[in-house]
Design a protein around this motif. Structure first.
Motif, short mmCIF file in Angstrom:
data_model
loop_
_atom_site.label_atom_id
_atom_site.label_comp_id
_atom_site.label_asym_id
_atom_site.label_seq_id
_atom_site.Cartn_x
_atom_site.Cartn_y
_atom_site.Cartn_z
N GLY A 245 0.82 -1.21 0.00
CA GLY A 245 0.00 0.00 0.00
C GLY A 245 0.85 1.25 0.00
O GLY A 245 1.12 1.83 -1.04
N ASP A 246 1.30 1.65 1.20
CA ASP A 246 2.14 2.83 1.30
C ASP A 246 3.61 2.41 1.25
O ASP A 246 4.09 1.72 2.14
CB ASP A 246 1.83 3.57 2.61
CG ASP A 246 2.57 4.89 2.69
OD1 ASP A 246 3.26 5.25 1.72
OD2 ASP A 246 2.45 5.56 3.73
N LYS A 269 -1.36 -3.59 -8.52
CA LYS A 269 -1.64 -2.53 -7.56
C LYS A 269 -0.36 -2.01 -6.90
O LYS A 269 -0.20 -0.81 -6.68
CB LYS A 269 -2.59 -3.08 -6.50
CG LYS A 269 -3.35 -2.03 -5.75
CD LYS A 269 -4.47 -2.65 -4.95
CE LYS A 269 -3.98 -3.19 -3.64
NZ LYS A 269 -5.06 -3.63 -2.75
N VAL A 272 1.33 0.37 -9.27
CA VAL A 272 0.61 1.65 -9.34
C VAL A 272 0.96 2.50 -8.11
O VAL A 272 1.29 3.68 -8.22
CB VAL A 272 -0.92 1.42 -9.42
CG1 VAL A 272 -1.67 2.73 -9.27
CG2 VAL A 272 -1.28 0.74 -10.74
N ASN A 273 0.92 1.87 -6.94
CA ASN A 273 1.18 2.61 -5.70
C ASN A 273 2.64 3.06 -5.59
O ASN A 273 2.93 4.21 -5.28
CB ASN A 273 0.82 1.76 -4.48
CG ASN A 273 -0.68 1.57 -4.37
OD1 ASN A 273 -1.45 2.37 -4.89
ND2 ASN A 273 -1.11 0.50 -3.74
N THR A 276 3.43 5.80 -8.21
CA THR A 276 2.78 7.06 -7.85
C THR A 276 3.54 7.74 -6.72
O THR A 276 3.81 8.95 -6.76
CB THR A 276 1.32 6.78 -7.40
OG1 THR A 276 0.66 6.12 -8.46
CG2 THR A 276 0.58 8.05 -7.06
N GLN A 277 3.90 6.96 -5.71
CA GLN A 277 4.56 7.55 -4.55
C GLN A 277 5.99 7.98 -4.86
O GLN A 277 6.47 9.00 -4.37
CB GLN A 277 4.49 6.58 -3.37
CG GLN A 277 3.06 6.46 -2.85
CD GLN A 277 2.77 5.18 -2.11
OE1 GLN A 277 3.69 4.49 -1.67
NE2 GLN A 277 1.50 4.83 -1.98
N LYS B 14 1.79 8.34 8.12
CA LYS B 14 1.09 7.06 8.24
C LYS B 14 0.34 7.00 9.56
O LYS B 14 -0.81 6.56 9.63
CB LYS B 14 2.13 5.94 8.20
CG LYS B 14 1.67 4.69 7.49
CD LYS B 14 2.67 3.58 7.64
CE LYS B 14 4.04 3.88 7.09
NZ LYS B 14 4.13 3.67 5.68
N TYR B 250 -6.64 10.64 1.96
CA TYR B 250 -5.56 9.68 1.70
C TYR B 250 -5.49 9.29 0.23
O TYR B 250 -4.52 8.68 -0.21
CB TYR B 250 -5.74 8.43 2.58
CG TYR B 250 -4.42 7.80 2.99
CD1 TYR B 250 -3.57 8.44 3.87
CD2 TYR B 250 -4.01 6.57 2.48
CE1 TYR B 250 -2.35 7.89 4.24
CE2 TYR B 250 -2.79 6.01 2.84
CZ TYR B 250 -1.97 6.68 3.73
OH TYR B 250 -0.76 6.13 4.09
N LEU B 254 -2.56 7.12 -1.82
CA LEU B 254 -2.79 5.72 -2.17
C LEU B 254 -4.02 5.65 -3.08
O LEU B 254 -5.13 5.81 -2.59
CB LEU B 254 -3.05 4.93 -0.88
CG LEU B 254 -2.95 3.43 -0.94
CD1 LEU B 254 -1.53 3.00 -1.20
CD2 LEU B 254 -3.43 2.84 0.38
N PRO B 255 -3.82 5.43 -4.39
CA PRO B 255 -5.00 5.36 -5.26
C PRO B 255 -5.99 4.33 -4.72
O PRO B 255 -5.63 3.18 -4.48
CB PRO B 255 -4.40 4.89 -6.61
CG PRO B 255 -2.98 5.32 -6.56
CD PRO B 255 -2.57 5.22 -5.12
N ASP B 257 -8.76 1.58 -3.85
CA ASP B 257 -9.43 0.42 -4.43
C ASP B 257 -10.31 -0.18 -3.34
O ASP B 257 -10.22 0.24 -2.18
CB ASP B 257 -8.42 -0.61 -4.97
CG ASP B 257 -7.61 -1.24 -3.87
OD1 ASP B 257 -8.12 -2.13 -3.18
OD2 ASP B 257 -6.45 -0.83 -3.67
N TYR B 258 -11.11 -1.14 -3.72
CA TYR B 258 -12.13 -1.64 -2.81
C TYR B 258 -11.55 -2.29 -1.55
O TYR B 258 -12.22 -2.43 -0.55
CB TYR B 258 -13.02 -2.66 -3.55
CG TYR B 258 -12.35 -3.98 -3.79
CD1 TYR B 258 -11.42 -4.13 -4.82
CD2 TYR B 258 -12.61 -5.07 -2.99
CE1 TYR B 258 -10.78 -5.32 -5.04
CE2 TYR B 258 -11.97 -6.28 -3.19
CZ TYR B 258 -11.06 -6.39 -4.22
OH TYR B 258 -10.42 -7.58 -4.42
N HIS B 259 -10.27 -2.68 -1.60
CA HIS B 259 -9.70 -3.45 -0.50
C HIS B 259 -8.93 -2.59 0.49
O HIS B 259 -8.44 -3.08 1.51
CB HIS B 259 -8.78 -4.54 -1.08
CG HIS B 259 -8.53 -5.68 -0.17
ND1 HIS B 259 -7.39 -5.77 0.60
CD2 HIS B 259 -9.28 -6.76 0.13
CE1 HIS B 259 -7.46 -6.87 1.32
NE2 HIS B 259 -8.59 -7.49 1.06
N ASP B 263 -6.85 -3.29 4.44
CA ASP B 263 -5.41 -3.12 4.64
C ASP B 263 -5.13 -2.29 5.89
O ASP B 263 -4.12 -2.48 6.56
CB ASP B 263 -4.78 -2.44 3.41
CG ASP B 263 -4.94 -3.28 2.15
OD1 ASP B 263 -5.18 -4.49 2.29
OD2 ASP B 263 -4.85 -2.73 1.04
#
Lengths: 447, 338
Positions: A245-246, A269, A272-273, A276-277, B14, B250, B254-255, B257-259, B263
């Motif tokens: 994620g991050d 994903k 992409v993350n 982007t970051q 974070k 946020y 962080l693009p 998404d459904y999940h 997380d």
């Protein structure tokens, strides 16, 4: 003469027995298609033959799975002689006649891998045992593909891999019953190497961020081998958890590491993350060691490019296929797919479509659905007209060899789909390798 | 030195998200006694408020795309751009901050509907049953979002004015070249403001005073003739708004998404446990603390000593806290200790 109560004489019985023995011992090579009448899911005299499409319908790769499913449905149509025929019009050599396979219409069932090995195997097993599929196919994760391939060998049903890019799929984990049309991490490295050298020079310091699973490891290894071969130094190779994620805590150390290239061994994903970051942290505007800082994403897809938006522009990577290719096969497929769904296919859709056609063609060539003969028809099969030029299904490891595309995020797209610009079509000869370098055993023909 | 500064900022950033989610979780647990596993889904729904607004603002006219010759393709030009030109573009550019205005009423309504429609029937049930039902609800919500928006992340760029990086090196006397994304600084400031507002609301308003009293002794407050149930329902709505706003802001980091809710959910629960179940200052402190620890554990130098520490640090801290101080850092005596 001994007479049996039902009227048979002993002589009649002996004659009959001798005839039967003779028939059983006659060399079957003289009788075409006489091999192994009995094998798992033999369609026999059925009018139809089912394929299984096991794709991620839920989970992180669900959109890619949906595109794969669209491609499979189109392939079934074309095999059955419906629609405009797509790549069946350009494929050479071709045994398929556009009337199904060996006169049987193809049907299909679908399953959801959830991008989890256990779920994928359970779904595949259901397709084989309950639905009686003669072949199954699907992809989007190397771990999942490897798990399904191993099940294919156990069950004696051919698995045509969808999107899987790890060297292990046709390397140490290869199986006789598994075939991969998609390219792999080694080929990405081999294709990218000369382009990286041309665009960035031979004096670079690379920092890898790598997804911590089989695909990430093999990709990092392959790209490192390539870049170090160019004279680049690897500053660090950091593993990142899948779905982190991050990624900020992994990206900030890059800033002061002395590196001038960031290589993102991430897909979907995660890619992409992380991309982007990385862009948000100013890496693309940064100067390091007197050079422009660069980001490389060795495995690209158009669906990912959509997710990354503006950040993908100018980034170099490699891809198996892109809808903008101008060869007759690619154009025929894009036209069919576009007319059916209103947008062009992804590379995942392309590989799945081709795999379904190749399997069907192999059955038609072999004149049977008997897996060992179908496998032999696929092994060493060389074909053209399906995108990427002349392609070989290498017998030694069941890996397809064809031209590989080095692409860049398009700076000036001419349409909403024009996200990747093809920088170079790297010829097949440049990405070939000795199959023994990755080890592994295919296993027996008879499961 | 600059590496340490950047990791502290990462951790605070974070931690800001953890703290905002954990704050809502703690409010709900402290008032209603419910362990809400759907709280991550509220964070995700907030993010999709931003996505929805962006899609609304970019509603487009379909124009035949002549550049695609293989099949009939169409490109889309937003109506706002057609109607207002550059001003239309500016509105679209600010879609994320504008989504805050949309998210507040939407998340409040979702929170109230969730509490009245489902959660209240589980007040007297065991924590295990509460967890099961709220977890199930979270799965339903994320599947609905996936059915509508797909599974791929949807990029939400920040406004152009804060899209780049700030040269923070000069600010901290570290010279030029130490940069940090503007939007992350905005997010940190935003989370501190929201946390401050929640505390001020609870501390300085009559409503907040009653809620705090109810958290201490629900029965006595009820005996004074105050409808504490209704106030707690509103608190649930406020917690949903806080989680939703955290999600909205946020999205450029962080693009969505459904999940994404799932997380964050597990980590936020660990934050609540470490901070102390039911303790609002505990949730905030633990959020920032664990965020910073997680960032430092990801440093190459640290991982060289203990490989893989970045992936377990939060859980390691939780285990130690539960062993040494089961009520958490700032938890009330007796809570989680029996």
């Amino acid at each position: 003469m001994v007479k049996f109560p039902n009227g048979f004489s002993r002589r009649t019985v002996l004659k009959g027995g001798a005839a039967l023995t003779g028939a059983a011992m006659a060399p079957t090579v003289f009788v075409r298609h006489a091999f192994g009448a009995e094998f798992r899911n033999n369609p026999g005299s059925n009018a139809t033959v089912p394929f299984g499409f096991n794709v991620p319908q839920t989970g992180a790769y669900a959109d890619e799975g949906a595109d794969e499913l669209r491609a499979y449905q189109l392939a079934v149509k074309h095999i059955n002689g419906e629609g405009d025929g797509g790549m069946l019009n350009t494929m050479t050599p071709k045994a398929l006649k556009g009337n199904g396979i060996l006169g049987k219409k193809v049907t299909y069932v679908t399953g959801d891998t959830q991008t989890k090995s256990d779920a994928a195997r359970a779904s595949a097993r259901r397709m084989i045992e309950k639905d009686g599929v003669i072949m199954y196919s699907g992809g989007s994760s190397s771990g999942v593909a490897i798990a399904q391939q191993s099940l294919a060998q156990e069950m004696g049903i051919v698995f045509m891999c969808g999107l899987t890019h790890s060297n292990d799929t046709t390397g140490k984990d290869k199986r006789r019953y598994g075939f991969r049309h998609f390219f792999n991490a080694y080929m990405s490295g081999a294709a990218l190497g000369p382009v990286l050298e041309k665009e960035m020079g031979a004096d670079r310091r690379a920092y890898h961020l790598t997804a911590d699973y089989t695909w990430g490891w093999t990709q990092e290894e392959s790209i490192k081998n390539t870049t170090e071969g160019l004279g680049w130094e690897t500053v660090a190779a950091v593993k990142t958890p899948l779905g982190a994620g991050d990624f900020s805590q992994y990206i900030t150390p890059v800033l002061n590491s002395g590196a001038d290239v960031l290589i993102l061994n991430h897909y979907g994903k995660d890619m992409v993350n992380s991309l982007t970051q990385a862009v948000q942290f100013g890496l693309r505007d940064k100067q390091a060691n007197g050079k422009n800082f660069e980001i490389v994403v060795p495995l690209f897809s158009r669906l990912m490019a959509q997710g990354a938006g503006e950040n993908i522009k100018g980034i170099l990577g490699s891809t198996n296929w892109n809808w903008s290719l101008q060869d007759a096969g690619s154009q025929a497929f894009v036209k069919s797919f576009g007319q059916e769904y209103g947008f062009p296919p992804s590379q995942a859709a392309h590989t799945c479509y081709v795999q379904a056609l190749l399997y069907a063609n192999a059955c038609e060539t072999a004149g049977t659905f008997y897996p060992p003969e179908v496998i032999k028809a696929l092994e060493g099969f060389e074909f053209d007209g399906m995108g990427n030029g002349k392609t070989l299904y290498r017998a030694e490891d069941h890996q397809c060899f064809k031209d590989v595309l080095v692409v860049r995020g398009n700076q000036n797209p001419t349409s909403q789909f024009d996200l990747l610009e093809v920088v170079q079509e790297v010829p097949r000869s440049q990405v070939e390798y000795d199959p023994s370098i990755f080890g592994g055993e295919l296993g027996p023909y008879e499961a | 030195m600059d590496a340490i500064l950047l990791q502290i900022l990462n951790g605070l950033d974070k931690g800001g998200a953890y703290a905002l989610i954990a704050l809502g979780l703690t409010l709900i647990f402290g008032t209603l006694g419910v362990v809400n596993f759907a709280h991550g889904a509220l964070f995700m729904l907030g993010a999709f408020c931003a996505v929805s607004l962006q899609q609304l603002l970019t509603l487009s006219k379909r124009i035949k795309d002549e550049s695609v010759t293989f099949f009939d393709a169409y490109k889309e030009v937003p109506y706002l751009k057609i109607w207002f030109g550059d001003f239309g573009d500016t509105i679209i550019d600010y879609s994320v901050p504008l989504a805050i205005i949309l998210a507040i009423p939407v998340m409040l309504l979702i929170g109230l509907a969730m509490e009245r429609g489902l959660i209240r029937f589980f007040y007297k049930r065991s924590h295990a049953e509460q967890i099961l039902v709220t977890f199930g609800l979270a799965i339903v919500l994320q599947e609905i979002i996936k059915a509508i928006f797909g599974a791929n992340p949807i990029p939400q760029p920040p406004p152009d004015v804060v899209a780049g990086s700030a040269d923070i090196g000069l600010l901290f006397g570290l010279g030029q070249g130490v940069v940090y994304p503007w939007w992350r600084l905005v997010y940190l400031a935003f989370s501190l403001v929201v946390i401050g507002l929640v505390f001020a609301f609870l501390q300085f308003t009559t409503f907040g005073m009653v809620v705090r009293a109810g958290m201490q002794d629900r029965e006595t407050v009820g005996l004074l003739g105050i409808n504490i149930e209704r106030r707690f329902t509103i608190v649930f709505g406020i917690a949903a708004v806080v989680a939703g706003l955290a999600g909205v802001m946020y999205t450029p980091i962080l693009p969505p998404d459904y999940h994404m809710g799932m997380d964050f959910l597990v980590l936020s629960f660990v934050v609540v446990v470490v901070g102390g179940m039911g303790s609002l200052p505990g949730a905030v402190t633990a959020g920032f603390l664990l965020g910073i620890l997680q960032s430092f554990a990801s440093m190459t130098e640290v991982k060289a000593i203990i490989p893989g520490i970045d992936q377990i640090i939060i859980y390691l801290v939780a285990v130690v806290i539960l062993l040494v101080r089961p009520r958490g850092l700032l938890g009330r005596k007796g809570v989680m200790e029996s």
